[in-house]
Design a protein around this motif. Structure first.
Motif, mmCIF file in Angstrom:
data_model
loop_
_atom_site.group_PDB
_atom_site.id
_atom_site.type_symbol
_atom_site.label_atom_id
_atom_site.label_comp_id
_atom_site.label_asym_id
_atom_site.label_seq_id
_atom_site.Cartn_x
_atom_site.Cartn_y
_atom_site.Cartn_z
ATOM 1 N N TYR A 37 0.826 -1.209 0.000
ATOM 2 C CA TYR A 37 0.000 0.000 0.000
ATOM 3 C C TYR A 37 0.861 1.261 0.000
ATOM 4 O O TYR A 37 0.361 2.362 0.136
ATOM 5 C CB TYR A 37 -0.899 0.043 1.234
ATOM 6 N N GLN A 38 2.157 1.104 -0.094
ATOM 7 C CA GLN A 38 3.036 2.245 0.050
ATOM 8 C C GLN A 38 3.086 3.091 -1.220
ATOM 9 O O GLN A 38 2.500 2.749 -2.247
ATOM 10 C CB GLN A 38 4.440 1.764 0.408
ATOM 11 N N GLU A 39 3.838 4.177 -1.112
ATOM 12 C CA GLU A 39 3.968 5.124 -2.213
ATOM 13 C C GLU A 39 4.405 4.409 -3.497
ATOM 14 O O GLU A 39 5.290 3.574 -3.489
ATOM 15 C CB GLU A 39 4.983 6.208 -1.849
ATOM 16 N N GLY A 40 3.744 4.756 -4.605
ATOM 17 C CA GLY A 40 4.019 4.124 -5.884
ATOM 18 C C GLY A 40 2.937 3.142 -6.284
ATOM 19 O O GLY A 40 2.715 2.898 -7.462
ATOM 20 N N ASN A 41 2.252 2.566 -5.289
ATOM 21 C CA ASN A 41 1.129 1.695 -5.572
ATOM 22 C C ASN A 41 -0.050 2.528 -6.061
ATOM 23 O O ASN A 41 -0.314 3.608 -5.543
ATOM 24 C CB ASN A 41 0.748 0.933 -4.300
ATOM 25 N N LYS A 42 -0.807 2.040 -7.059
ATOM 26 C CA LYS A 42 -1.861 2.864 -7.651
ATOM 27 C C LYS A 42 -2.996 3.151 -6.674
ATOM 28 O O LYS A 42 -3.667 4.188 -6.770
ATOM 29 C CB LYS A 42 -2.414 2.209 -8.909
ATOM 30 N N TYR A 43 -3.209 2.267 -5.707
ATOM 31 C CA TYR A 43 -4.276 2.521 -4.727
ATOM 32 C C TYR A 43 -3.839 3.621 -3.758
ATOM 33 O O TYR A 43 -4.643 4.460 -3.345
ATOM 34 C CB TYR A 43 -4.632 1.229 -3.995
ATOM 35 N N TYR A 44 -2.575 3.593 -3.391
ATOM 36 C CA TYR A 44 -2.011 4.665 -2.565
ATOM 37 C C TYR A 44 -2.150 5.998 -3.302
ATOM 38 O O TYR A 44 -2.648 6.984 -2.758
ATOM 39 C CB TYR A 44 -0.535 4.367 -2.284
ATOM 40 N N THR A 45 -1.715 6.016 -4.553
ATOM 41 C CA THR A 45 -1.729 7.254 -5.342
ATOM 42 C C THR A 45 -3.133 7.802 -5.507
ATOM 43 O O THR A 45 -3.385 8.998 -5.348
ATOM 44 C CB THR A 45 -1.113 6.995 -6.739
ATOM 45 N N SER A 46 -4.091 6.914 -5.797
ATOM 46 C CA SER A 46 -5.464 7.380 -6.041
ATOM 47 C C SER A 46 -6.129 7.859 -4.757
ATOM 48 O O SER A 46 -6.905 8.821 -4.773
ATOM 49 C CB SER A 46 -6.298 6.282 -6.691
ATOM 50 N N LEU A 47 -5.804 7.227 -3.621
ATOM 51 C CA LEU A 47 -6.396 7.679 -2.361
ATOM 52 C C LEU A 47 -5.865 9.059 -1.992
ATOM 53 O O LEU A 47 -6.636 9.932 -1.568
ATOM 54 C CB LEU A 47 -6.108 6.683 -1.232
ATOM 55 N N ILE A 48 -4.545 9.265 -2.146
ATOM 56 C CA ILE A 48 -3.972 10.585 -1.878
ATOM 57 C C ILE A 48 -4.655 11.633 -2.757
ATOM 58 O O ILE A 48 -5.038 12.714 -2.303
ATOM 59 C CB ILE A 48 -2.453 10.587 -2.141
#
Length: 395
Positions: free
Chosen positions: A88-99
């Motif tokens: 779930y860390q930075e670079g993951n698309k779910y991380y990016t979209s949630l931010i």
């Protein structure tokens, strides 16, 4: 610091920093003010909820009410959960979209406790947990919500909410959207044991809540008062469809109002329809513009309508309408074959918001058969999970 705020923060620390959450030392007070935390912790005094069910409310509301601040809280949270949530860390698309979603989200009002939604959530959390199943396909539990989230594996409120917001491997991001959706203003939360995943949490959402329901109850009392300007004999005559076994209760409620209008059009306009603002659902909001138009359409009709006899829809037509609605629900492409083709008809969907509001909204739906049904026609309504299916047949 005020004594009241100090007391709240002490309670917050006891609730939030206990159990496994304490082990990870995630501290929301570093990111949100005392007033912000207090405004989000709306379920704090709901005795029947567990500590972590209350926390689910708080963290959902922090994300809804203060989305930009929640970004930093989310980043800090991930630092404490690396061994659980590496992907779930930075670079993951779910991380990016949630931010991204949090940064651009508008502040939404807090979700308030909804007792009806709580009962629905508790039933499914217990049933799914005992059976060891996942998803939304209830067995013996009732439907009746407008949105539902299910999470598995976690017992702490903060972990549950983060899991749903991150929404890994859910392409639609439906769990995240439900939590951030400003149209939802009520929620029920239940965390129960799960045979396969140890824990499961069910969130049921609604477009109302306990506070709103109290207002609706008062509106319904006024509505009944205006209906009772008609004598018992007049109401009994208009309620002739109540004994029809091929109609459901919602359909019977609608035909009662239709027949009261047919029998006494000018009186109904004067005693009920003209007093709509005292009891009816809002017509001025943009999404209900069609209802506003329909309200005026019915008003004009009643002003000049002549009294008619009661109307009882034929069983044949009701079965035809119900057949098409059921097949449509089952995604059967041949649902139109239920119809004989002798009549004009319309198939529609709408969110179910309770019998009282539903029947009133139906009567003010522009081009939805309201005036035509008052002349002659059939309406069939079938409830299914998130919405109802409505078929109108005009002979």
């Amino acid at each position: 610091m005020k004594l009241k705020q100090l007391s709240f923060l002490l309670t917050l620390f006891i609730i939030t920093l206990s159990g496994s959450a304490q082990e990870f030392k995630i501290d929301p007070t570093k990111f949100f003010t005392d007033d912000e935390l207090s405004s989000a912790h709306v379920a704090l005094k709901i005795d029947e909820l567990t500590r972590e069910e209350k926390n689910v409310f708080m963290y959902c509301n922090l994300a809804r009410m203060y989305p930009k601040k929640f970004v930093e809280f989310y980043k800090e949270y991930l630092k404490t959960r690396t061994y659980l949530l590496n992907d779930y860390q930075e670079g993951n698309k779910y991380y990016t979209s949630l931010i991204r979603d949090l940064k651009f989200a508008k502040s939404a009002p807090p979700l308030l406790h909804d007792q009806k939604m709580y009962e629905l959530a508790k039933c499914w959390a217990e049933e799914a947990g005992q059976l060891g199943i996942t998803g939304h396909d209830r067995k013996s539990c009732e439907y009746g919500y407008q949105g539902e989230n299910c999470a598995y594996g976690y017992s702490d409120g903060v972990d549950i909410v983060m899991q749903l917001l991150i929404d890994k491997d859910v392409e639609s991001l439906g769990h995240r959207k439900s939590i951030l959706d400003a149209e939802y203003i009520g929620m029920g939360v239940a965390i129960r044991f799960h045979e396969k995943y140890t824990n499961n949490c069910v969130q049921n959402f609604s477009k109302t809540n306990d506070r709103e329901r109290k207002i609706e109850d008062k509106r319904q009392e006024k509505f009944k008062k205006y209906i009772n300007t008609f004598t018992e004999a007049e109401q009994e005559k208009a309620d002739a469809c109540r004994s029809m076994t091929y109609l459901n209760e919602k359909e019977k409620d609608i035909y009662f109002l239709i027949n009261l209008m047919r029998l006494y059009p000018q009186r109904f306009k004067r005693e009920v329809w003209d007093k709509w603002e005292d009891f009816g659902p809002a017509l001025k909001r943009e999404e209900h513009a069609d209802h506003e138009l329909g309200y005026q359409e019915v008003s004009d009709f009643l002003a000049t309508a002549y009294p008619r006899e009661i109307y009882i829809p034929s069983e044949k037509l009701i079965k035809e309408a119900s057949c098409s609605a059921n097949k449509w629900l089952e995604k059967d492409p041949n649902y139109q074959k239920c119809l004989t083709g002798q009549y004009g008809w319309k198939l529609d969907t709408y969110h179910s918001e309770g019998v009282f509001i539903d029947r009133l909204k139906f009567l003010t739906e522009a081009n939805g058969g309201n005036v035509l049904i008052m002349n002659e026609g059939v309406v069939s309504i079938i409830d299914k999970e998130l919405f109802s299916i409505k078929t109108i047949i005009i002979p």
